[in-house]
Write a protein that holds these residues in place. Structure first.
Motif: not given
Length: 403
Positions: A79, A82-83, A85-87, A89-90, A94, A97, A144
């Motif tokens: 978890s 994944e958090s 990863q979202e940060a 991406r924001a 690029r 996974d 990244t």
């Protein structure tokens, strides 16, 4: 100095996927890896921890008590990944996974460079070579799409990516480093699994009460109850997916490898909706032959009793019946239609039958039915299973005393 986690990030991903899928095959598809590689990864973890994490169960690969603790940590770590990863991406990274690319040596390098300010100091801090640190940073940049640090005259300038990854490193270490202590806390306590298959009988909630008592005594035991047909549950018992099957006994069991133990008796009764036209007055079997029936499937002792009962009085058993293997659903079927049902009840349950149902006033000869346990012969019971049996026997003894 470098700390050595007891799980690799790859192993964390594998454990989390196998736990979610309850299957090596499905987990291998999710991770795009071979089943053999996943099996090896789990075996390595179990060997390193000296704990079994998964066991074969009714739903597939099921966690042990120790496995539950490890899985909870792994899921929390995933978890956090994944958090992160979202940060990333924001802010324009690029990456599809992040977990697939991560390894401790990469996160160690990012954290060390952020802490020391340059590659040479980070290498000294981690007791690694400078090329090792540079390669680790290069792998992060490839994952990244941009470098985690900017080179300046004074050293390495930290980017937002490096902050996110270093913070992730800290969180993951906190999770994985507490595992040995959590597992050690289980030593000396009753752990393991008790998996029970339930056949149709009126006192099924007895097992729920036993489970409640078990949890109050042994909170780390994994408890499981499933319903099903006799054939399905016995197959699960023989395969080791279940530990016990509780319900009407076959006397003797159909396989030599199985053993039965009597708990108490229930009694056949014919049940109808309380406002059914047959619910008033005494009835004879010949009055019921033309009704729609809910009975047990062909090949079961209950079905055999039903057919022999009718044939013994010169009546022809109905060819079309409704077969339901779940006791509560059978009662619901009766309650919500004009069907009648042949079910077994304990004296207590028959006296307190569900509102909306009524036992027809009809004499049924030799209507007792033995309820008990079926289990593998010569099965060595674990402490958890022994505790379950002790509590179950106490409950059953109280039922046996009621007439």
């Amino acid at each position: 100095m470098k700390r050595t986690p007891i799980l690799t990030i790859k192993q964390v991903r594998v454990i989390s996927a196998v736990a979610s899928c309850a299957s090596l095959a499905r987990a291998s598809e999710q991770l795009n890896a071979s089943q053999s590689s996943l099996s090896r990864a789990i075996a390595e973890v179990e060997g390193g921890l000296r704990q079994q994490l998964f066991a074969r169960g009714w739903t597939g690969m099921e966690p042990t008590s120790q496995g539950e603790i490890v899985i909870a940590r792994c899921r929390h770590m995933m978890s956090n990944i994944e958090s992160a990863q979202e940060a990333l991406r924001a802010t324009g990274a690029r990456i599809a996974d992040l977990g697939h690319h991560l390894a401790w040596e990469l996160l160690n390098a990012v954290s060390a460079v952020r802490k020391t300010g340059n590659v040479s100091a980070a290498a000294e801090y981690l007791e690694r070579s400078q090329p090792d640190i540079s390669r680790a940073l290069g792998r992060i940049a490839a994952a990244t799409g941009r470098p985690p640090f900017e080179r300046t005259r004074s050293g390495m300038k930290t980017t937002g990516d490096a902050v996110i990854l270093a913070d992730l490193h800290t969180k993951l270490l906190m999770d994985v480093m507490t595992l040995p202590e959590q597992l050690e806390a289980l030593s000396g306590k009753v752990t393991g699994r008790v998996a029970v298959g339930l056949l149709p009988f009126s006192e099924q909630d007895m097992v729920v009460k036993v489970f409640g008592k078990m949890l109050s005594r042994h909170r780390h035991v994994r408890l499981q109850a499933v319903t099903g047909s006799y054939a399905a549950l016995i197959d699960g018992l023989r395969q080791g997916e279940l530990d016990f099957v509780i319900g009407p006994l076959r006397q003797p069991p159909p396989y030599d490898v199985l053993e039965e133990r009597h708990l108490y008796d229930e009694f056949f009764a014919i049940i109808a909706r309380a406002d059914h036209r047959l619910a008033k007055g005494r009835r004879k079997l010949k009055d019921l032959v033309g009704e729609n029936w809910v009975v047990a499937p062909h090949g079961t002792p209950t079905r055999r009793y039903f057919e022999e009962l009718l044939i013994g009085q010169g009546l022809v058993p109905p060819s079309q019946t409704c077969e339901i293997v779940t006791f509560a659903l059978a009662e619901q079927m009766v309650m919500n239609s004009d069907v009648i049902a042949l079910l077994t009840y304990s004296p207590t349950k028959l006296k307190t039958i569900a509102r909306g149902l009524k036992a027809l006033s009809i004499e049924l000869p030799a209507n007792s039915r033995a309820i008990g346990l079926t289990y593998r012969k010569n099965q060595p019971f674990t402490p958890a299973q022994q505790s379950f049996l002790e509590i179950l026997d106490q409950r059953a003894a109280r039922l046996a005393r009621v007439k």
